[in-house]
Design a protein around this motif. Structure first.
Motif, PDB file in Angstrom:
ATOM      1  N   LEU A 132     -14.250 -15.611  -8.238  1.00 35.47           N
ATOM      2  CA  LEU A 132     -14.360 -14.866  -7.690  1.00 35.47           C
ATOM      3  C   LEU A 132     -13.742 -13.395  -7.462  1.00 35.47           C
ATOM      4  N   ASP A 133     -13.075 -13.236  -8.295  1.00 36.67           N
ATOM      5  CA  ASP A 133     -12.763 -12.193  -8.934  1.00 36.67           C
ATOM      6  C   ASP A 133     -14.181 -11.455  -9.199  1.00 36.67           C
ATOM      7  N   ARG A 134     -14.737 -11.845  -9.967  1.00 35.95           N
ATOM      8  CA  ARG A 134     -16.300 -11.412 -10.279  1.00 35.95           C
ATOM      9  C   ARG A 134     -17.344 -11.160  -9.492  1.00 35.95           C
ATOM     10  N   ALA A 135     -17.118 -11.872  -8.026  1.00 37.23           N
ATOM     11  CA  ALA A 135     -18.267 -12.018  -7.337  1.00 37.23           C
ATOM     12  C   ALA A 135     -18.638 -10.545  -6.386  1.00 37.23           C
ATOM     13  N   GLU A 136     -19.195 -10.229  -5.822  1.00 36.52           N
ATOM     14  CA  GLU A 136     -19.505  -8.697  -5.275  1.00 36.52           C
ATOM     15  C   GLU A 136     -19.265  -9.700  -3.981  1.00 36.52           C
ATOM     16  N   ASP A 137     -18.824 -10.716  -3.309  1.00 38.02           N
ATOM     17  CA  ASP A 137     -19.018 -11.327  -2.728  1.00 38.02           C
ATOM     18  C   ASP A 137     -18.320 -13.034  -2.382  1.00 38.02           C
ATOM     19  N   PRO A 138     -17.199 -12.700  -2.332  1.00 40.80           N
ATOM     20  CA  PRO A 138     -16.256 -13.770  -2.121  1.00 40.80           C
ATOM     21  C   PRO A 138     -15.954 -14.814  -1.869  1.00 40.80           C
ATOM     22  N   GLU A 139     -16.323 -14.308  -0.552  1.00 49.74           N
ATOM     23  CA  GLU A 139     -16.580 -15.496   0.549  1.00 49.74           C
ATOM     24  C   GLU A 139     -16.959 -16.206   0.530  1.00 49.74           C
ATOM     25  N   LYS A 140     -18.376 -16.104   0.184  1.00 50.48           N
ATOM     26  CA  LYS A 140     -20.062 -16.055   0.691  1.00 50.48           C
ATOM     27  C   LYS A 140     -19.473 -17.073  -0.571  1.00 50.48           C
ATOM     28  N   MET A 141     -19.129 -16.780  -1.675  1.00 47.07           N
ATOM     29  CA  MET A 141     -18.784 -17.252  -3.297  1.00 47.07           C
ATOM     30  C   MET A 141     -17.700 -18.235  -3.086  1.00 47.07           C
ATOM     31  N   ILE A 142     -17.031 -18.629  -2.484  1.00 45.25           N
ATOM     32  CA  ILE A 142     -16.263 -18.934  -2.314  1.00 45.25           C
ATOM     33  C   ILE A 142     -17.385 -20.450  -1.386  1.00 45.25           C
ATOM     34  N   ARG A 143     -17.909 -20.180  -0.517  1.00 42.13           N
ATOM     35  CA  ARG A 143     -18.639 -21.217   0.365  1.00 42.13           C
ATOM     36  C   ARG A 143     -19.223 -22.413  -0.480  1.00 42.13           C
ATOM     37  N   MET A 144     -20.504 -21.574  -1.904  1.00 47.17           N
ATOM     38  CA  MET A 144     -21.449 -22.117  -2.373  1.00 47.17           C
ATOM     39  C   MET A 144     -20.349 -23.233  -3.123  1.00 47.17           C
ATOM     40  N   MET A 145     -19.051 -22.415  -4.046  1.00 46.15           N
ATOM     41  CA  MET A 145     -18.689 -22.949  -4.704  1.00 46.15           C
ATOM     42  C   MET A 145     -18.187 -24.802  -3.743  1.00 46.15           C
ATOM     43  N   ILE A 146     -17.753 -24.325  -2.143  1.00 41.55           N
ATOM     44  CA  ILE A 146     -17.224 -25.565  -2.219  1.00 41.55           C
ATOM     45  C   ILE A 146     -18.646 -26.755  -1.852  1.00 41.55           C
ATOM     46  N   SER A 147     -19.737 -26.064  -0.772  1.00 43.37           N
ATOM     47  CA  SER A 147     -20.791 -26.923  -1.331  1.00 43.37           C
ATOM     48  C   SER A 147     -21.210 -27.889  -2.622  1.00 43.37           C
ATOM     49  N   GLU A 148     -21.392 -26.744  -3.414  1.00 40.11           N
ATOM     50  CA  GLU A 148     -21.787 -26.926  -4.654  1.00 40.11           C
ATOM     51  C   GLU A 148     -20.774 -28.819  -5.289  1.00 40.11           C
ATOM     52  N   MET A 149     -19.290 -28.144  -5.096  1.00 38.38           N
ATOM     53  CA  MET A 149     -18.071 -29.121  -5.214  1.00 38.38           C
ATOM     54  C   MET A 149     -18.611 -30.525  -4.104  1.00 38.38           C
ATOM     55  N   GLU A 150     -18.820 -30.178  -3.557  1.00 40.94           N
ATOM     56  CA  GLU A 150     -19.150 -31.714  -2.007  1.00 40.94           C
ATOM     57  C   GLU A 150     -20.345 -32.231  -1.861  1.00 40.94           C
ATOM     58  N   GLU A 151     -21.422 -31.998  -2.479  1.00 39.36           N
ATOM     59  CA  GLU A 151     -22.364 -32.072  -3.603  1.00 39.36           C
ATOM     60  C   GLU A 151     -22.724 -33.136  -3.683  1.00 39.36           C
ATOM     61  N   THR A 152     -21.937 -32.678  -5.212  1.00 36.61           N
ATOM     62  CA  THR A 152     -21.390 -33.037  -6.446  1.00 36.61           C
ATOM     63  C   THR A 152     -21.301 -34.250  -6.872  1.00 36.61           C
ATOM     64  N   LEU A 153     -19.259 -33.936  -5.727  1.00 35.22           N
ATOM     65  CA  LEU A 153     -18.975 -35.274  -5.880  1.00 35.22           C
ATOM     66  C   LEU A 153     -19.489 -36.695  -5.359  1.00 35.22           C
ATOM     67  N   ILE A 154     -20.486 -35.771  -4.346  1.00 33.19           N
ATOM     68  CA  ILE A 154     -20.871 -37.955  -3.480  1.00 33.19           C
ATOM     69  C   ILE A 154     -21.624 -38.152  -4.597  1.00 33.19           C
TER      70      ILE A 154
END
Length: 224
Positions: free
Chosen positions: A19-41
């Motif tokens: 998140l510190d390296r991201a230009e848009d932390p909010e967009k980055m965290i949403r992408m991470m959550i989506s990736e984690m949920e997909e991977t978890l499934i």
């Protein structure tokens, strides 16, 4: 990237650093959550398939053990009838089944180890997902707080500007009043007026002019 490679990358990732390296932390965290949920499934689905394979292997093992016991019973029967040849054949069948049982046991052991590893990693991924969702919630709260503060600041600034204009208008009104009084005093005066009155008027003019100059200075000071 395979499911387990991506899964491992997520588990080992540092959310704060990303998140510190991201230009848009909010967009980055949403992408991470989506990736984690997909991977978890996907990983849970893979785990379900392994559990199904384990149950299938266990049923095969149970059947093989029954078959081995049956061939041993037959070998004993053959020996009781003095048919050693049939007993040997029955024991050979039993031995082949025992070798198959050993392979199935190895398969079950590998499946069990795989499931245990997945259980630990799924728990880690769930923790990461919960952490990411908590950070997303914190970001939203900070954004709401910042927006509220900016709104309040703009309102205060607008109020200050309105106060400044109000003060300036009052000064102008007072200045207009004194200037009007000066003009009114000059009305009806001729060149041949009373000499004492003319000197008195001059003194009053000086006082009013001094007051006007003071007001002008106040106005300039407030404008600066």
């Amino acid at each position: 990237m395979g499911i387990f490679s991506r899964f491992s990358d997520i588990v080992q990732s540092n959310i704060n650093s990303m998140l510190d390296r991201a230009e848009d932390p909010e967009k980055m965290i949403r992408m991470m959550i989506s990736e984690m949920e997909e991977t978890l499934i996907e990983v849970r689905s893979a785990s379900a398939r392994i559990i199904a394979d384990k149950k299938t292997a266990q049923r095969r093992l149970d059947n093989m053990e029954k078959d081995a016991a049956e061939w041993e019973r037959k070998a004993k029967l053959a020996l009781s009838k003095n048919r050693e040849d049939l007993a040997r054949a029955a024991l050979a069948e039993k031995q082949a089944i025992l070798e198959e049982i050993e392979l199935i046991n190895d398969e079950l052991k590998n499946l069990e180890e795989h499931l245990e590893k997945l259980d630990v990693e799924i728990s880690q991924l769930q923790t990461k997902l919960d952490d990411a969702k908590a950070k997303e919630k914190t970001m939203k709260l900070r954004q709401q707080t910042t927006s509220a503060r900016m709104k309040t600041k703009r309102q205060n600034e607008r109020s200050n500007v309105e106060d400044a204009f109000s003060k300036f208008e009052k000064f102008e009104q007072r200045l207009d009043k004194y200037e009007s009084e000066l003009e009114a005093m000059d009305l009806g005066k001729g060149k041949s007026g009373n000499l004492n009155q003319q000197f008195a008027d001059l003194e009053n003019d000086d006082k009013l002019n001094a007051e006007i100059e003071r007001l002008k200075k106040d106005i300039n000071t407030n404008n600066n």
